[in-house]
Motif scaffolding. Structure first.
Motif, short mmCIF file in Angstrom:
data_model
loop_
_atom_site.label_atom_id
_atom_site.label_comp_id
_atom_site.label_asym_id
_atom_site.label_seq_id
_atom_site.Cartn_x
_atom_site.Cartn_y
_atom_site.Cartn_z
N PRO A 1 6.97 -6.37 4.28
CA PRO A 1 6.40 -5.83 3.03
C PRO A 1 6.49 -6.78 1.85
O PRO A 1 5.81 -6.55 0.84
N GLN B 1 -0.35 -6.22 1.97
CA GLN B 1 -1.17 -5.28 1.21
C GLN B 1 -2.45 -4.94 1.95
O GLN B 1 -2.92 -3.79 1.93
N TRP C 1 -1.43 -2.51 4.66
CA TRP C 1 -1.10 -1.19 4.14
C TRP C 1 -2.37 -0.43 3.71
O TRP C 1 -2.51 0.75 3.99
N TRP D 1 4.28 2.05 6.71
CA TRP D 1 5.09 0.88 7.03
C TRP D 1 5.07 0.66 8.54
O TRP D 1 4.61 1.50 9.30
N ASP E 1 7.65 0.91 2.16
CA ASP E 1 6.50 0.78 1.27
C ASP E 1 6.65 1.59 -0.01
O ASP E 1 5.99 1.31 -1.00
N ASP E 2 7.53 2.60 -0.01
CA ASP E 2 7.55 3.51 -1.17
C ASP E 2 8.94 3.93 -1.63
O ASP E 2 9.05 4.72 -2.57
N GLN F 1 8.86 -2.35 -7.50
CA GLN F 1 7.91 -1.69 -6.60
C GLN F 1 6.49 -2.23 -6.78
O GLN F 1 5.80 -2.50 -5.81
N MET G 1 4.50 -3.91 -3.88
CA MET G 1 3.41 -3.08 -3.35
C MET G 1 2.40 -2.77 -4.44
O MET G 1 2.34 -1.65 -4.95
N TYR H 1 0.10 0.38 -4.03
CA TYR H 1 0.67 1.72 -3.89
C TYR H 1 0.29 2.53 -5.14
O TYR H 1 0.83 2.31 -6.23
#
Length: 562
Positions: A300, A306, A309, A315, A471-472, A497, A501, A504
């Motif tokens: 990640p 990206q 994703w 993930w 991812d989160d 974050q 990502m 996201y």
């Protein structure tokens, strides 16, 4: 069918056990669920750990004997993978992978030792065929509609069904290749039928997904059989050309100028994942690796993640290629030990390839290798079990001319006991693969009272230490900290974050609300502006599909916020 199939009493105990292997896994799965904690997050295929344990125990109980020479590099590889736990960002998850690989080595030794008592070179290939058909039958029995047998996440006793079909292919290839050594006409019929079926599977008419290795396994089996039926003097040249073409074609799919947007989501997400893996290896870590199962935390952080994703939001716990998985886990050092062991195993088979069983085993190895180019099923319990069986047959039938040695029993006991401890932790504790760990933790978070922000933060921080940021997780931690009034900490982790990502959507939306309220810190403003720029670019590059539609619309909404 061969006449031997009509006389099962002529089979040895080893061949009967191999033929019945898929049906042995079913009660193992029942036993697994009986001891499960009831959360429902354990993967069905992990029941294959129990047959692995049984074979490993068999190895320890066998009388003292001379082990195969390939054990030397394999033990060195395991030792290096264990040492890599010191710098592994996810040591708990990595330890399970180390234990599984260690048990697979010991299981291969046990299977080899048992076969050496009565090696039935005539019945073993047939037993492989019955085992492969059994895996396919169990896989089909878990499906409820045509075209579902290859879809992601469908449960089956040997793992997800895409893993199960991959593992049936080399076993079937061994059986068919052994039988087809008798007449060239049969090989021609197999080639025509296999090519037709491969076309159907590759088109997704039956398989439901064009990127699965079912069609690749069939094509590779047909090609390997035909190659070995050519004059012997052509074998080496054709084998080298085949290997170079496969590796070059695979590398060109993600290292060249190929646009992933031209393909469906299954192929595109693999291209992005391979690019992210190469980016992670583009530093000194390629020598030592990051540790077993480290891609959870490492991939990640790479720019190409990206694209993966946004193609398939979520993930991943593996890079969809066995070679990249090996390099990420232990680097060139680990890969070198494994190549050494593989050469010791395959060279004796290659020298005796005029013999039907040696040729059939070579076909099985080739099919296994081709499937490993688009999946990482050999790191799962079902894959390791099948790999151990093929490896044990190869060692027993074609021992290395190199000098073997007597291995002390404690070398076999260590990985076996380690796997037993890991299995116990999965069944009665909070261990297991990443999917199970994340599933349990998120279930506990959802069960907390709405106003228990401190409890939510503690659970998320514990999960982050175990599996990385995924991812989160940083976004949810930021929300938990902000709900406690700890705004500076919340903005710092939210900025992290956004840098990791940028695609996201909830992270961009939260930062946008902070900016609108005038409370955003300068680092968060910079991270938000950069995330908007990167996310807009990825939205243009990644087309919409049935799996990313919701995530794309959420991202478009977040970008357009005033």
């Amino acid at each position: 069918m061969h006449a031997l199939l009509m006389r099962p009493r002529a089979w040895s105990a080893q061949t009967l056990c191999l033929a019945a292997l898929p049906w042995v896994v079913v009660p193992c799965a029942w036993l697994w669920y009986a001891f499960d904690s009831g959360d429902g997050f354990l993967q069905p295929g992990y029941a294959c750990e129990l047959p692995l344990l049984a074979l490993a125990v068999l190895a320890m109980l066998m009388r003292p004997m001379q082990w195969h020479a390939a054990l030397v590099p394999l033990l060195l590889a395991l030792a290096w993978l264990g040492a890599a736990q010191w710098w592994n960002p996810v040591p708990e998850i990595g330890m399970l992978t180390v234990a599984l690989r260690g048990a697979a080595v010991v299981a291969a030794i046990g299977w080899m030792a048992w076969l050496q008592r009565r090696f039935d070179a005539h019945a073993l290939p047939m037993a492989c065929g019955w085992a492969g058909l059994g895996i396919l039958a169990l896989t089909a029995a878990t499906q409820c509609e045509p075209g579902a047998s290859m879809r992601i996440g469908q449960p089956a006793p040997f793992g997800n069904v895409n893993y199960s079909v991959h593992l049936a292919m080399p076993l079937l290839a061994i059986s068919v290749a052994y039988d087809l050594r008798k007449t060239a006409r049969r090989a021609l019929v197999l080639g025509l039928c296999g090519a037709g079926l491969a076309t159907i599977l590759g088109a997704g008419i039956i398989s439901g997904d064009t990127c699965r290795a079912s069609w690749l396994g069939m094509v590779s089996a047909v090609w390997a059989v035909l190659l070995l039926r050519c004059p012997r003097r052509w074998h080496a040249g054709l084998a080298i050309m085949t290997g170079v073409a496969l590796v070059a074609g695979w590398a060109a799919s993600f290292m060249g100028g190929l646009d992933p947007a031209r393909f469906d989501w299954g192929v595109a997400q693999r291209i992005y994942m391979w690019r992210a893996s190469v980016e992670a290896l583009a530093d000194p870590a390629i020598i030592t690796g990051y540790g077993a199962s480290s891609c959870l935390a490492v991939l990640p952080d790479q720019p190409s993640f990206q694209g993966f994703w946004l193609t398939l939001p979520g993930w991943t716990s593996h890079p969809h290629n066995e070679a990249l998985s090996v390099l990420l886990d232990g680097g060139i050092i680990f890969a070198g030990f494994l190549v050494w062991a593989l050469l010791i195993t395959l060279v004796p088979l290659w020298k005796r390839r005029d013999e039907p069983l040696c040729a059939a085993l070579l076909v099985g190895w080739f099919v296994l290798a081709c499937g490993a180019m688009v999946e990482t099923h050999l790191r799962e319990p079902g894959g390791m079990l099948v790999l151990a069986l093929i490896c044990g047959m190869s060692w027993a039938h074609a021992p290395s001319p190199s000098r073997a040695f007597a291995a002390p029993r404690w070398l076999l006991a260590v990985p076996t006991c380690l796997l037993a401890l890991c299995v116990g932790g999965e069944l009665i504790g909070d261990g297991g693969p990443a999917k199970a760990v994340v599933g349990r933790a998120r279930a506990r978070v959802e069960a907390l009272p709405v106003d228990d922000h401190r409890g939510r933060q503690a659970e998320l921080e514990r999960l982050r230490r175990r599996v990385g940021a995924l991812d989160d997780l940083d976004y949810h931690l930021s929300v938990a900290l902000g709900s406690q009034g700890r705004l500076m900490e919340s903005m710092a982790i939210l900025a992290s974050q956004l840098r990791r990502m940028p695609c996201y959507a909830p992270g961009i939306a939260l930062a946008g609300r902070m900016l609108a309220m005038g409370v955003a810190s300068p680092p968060l403003r910079e991270a938000h502006a950069e995330a908007l720029r990167l996310a807009s670019g990825w939205l243009e590059r990644v087309p919409e599909n049935e799996r990313n539609r919701e995530a794309r619309r959420a991202l478009q909404t977040a970008i357009s916020m005033p």
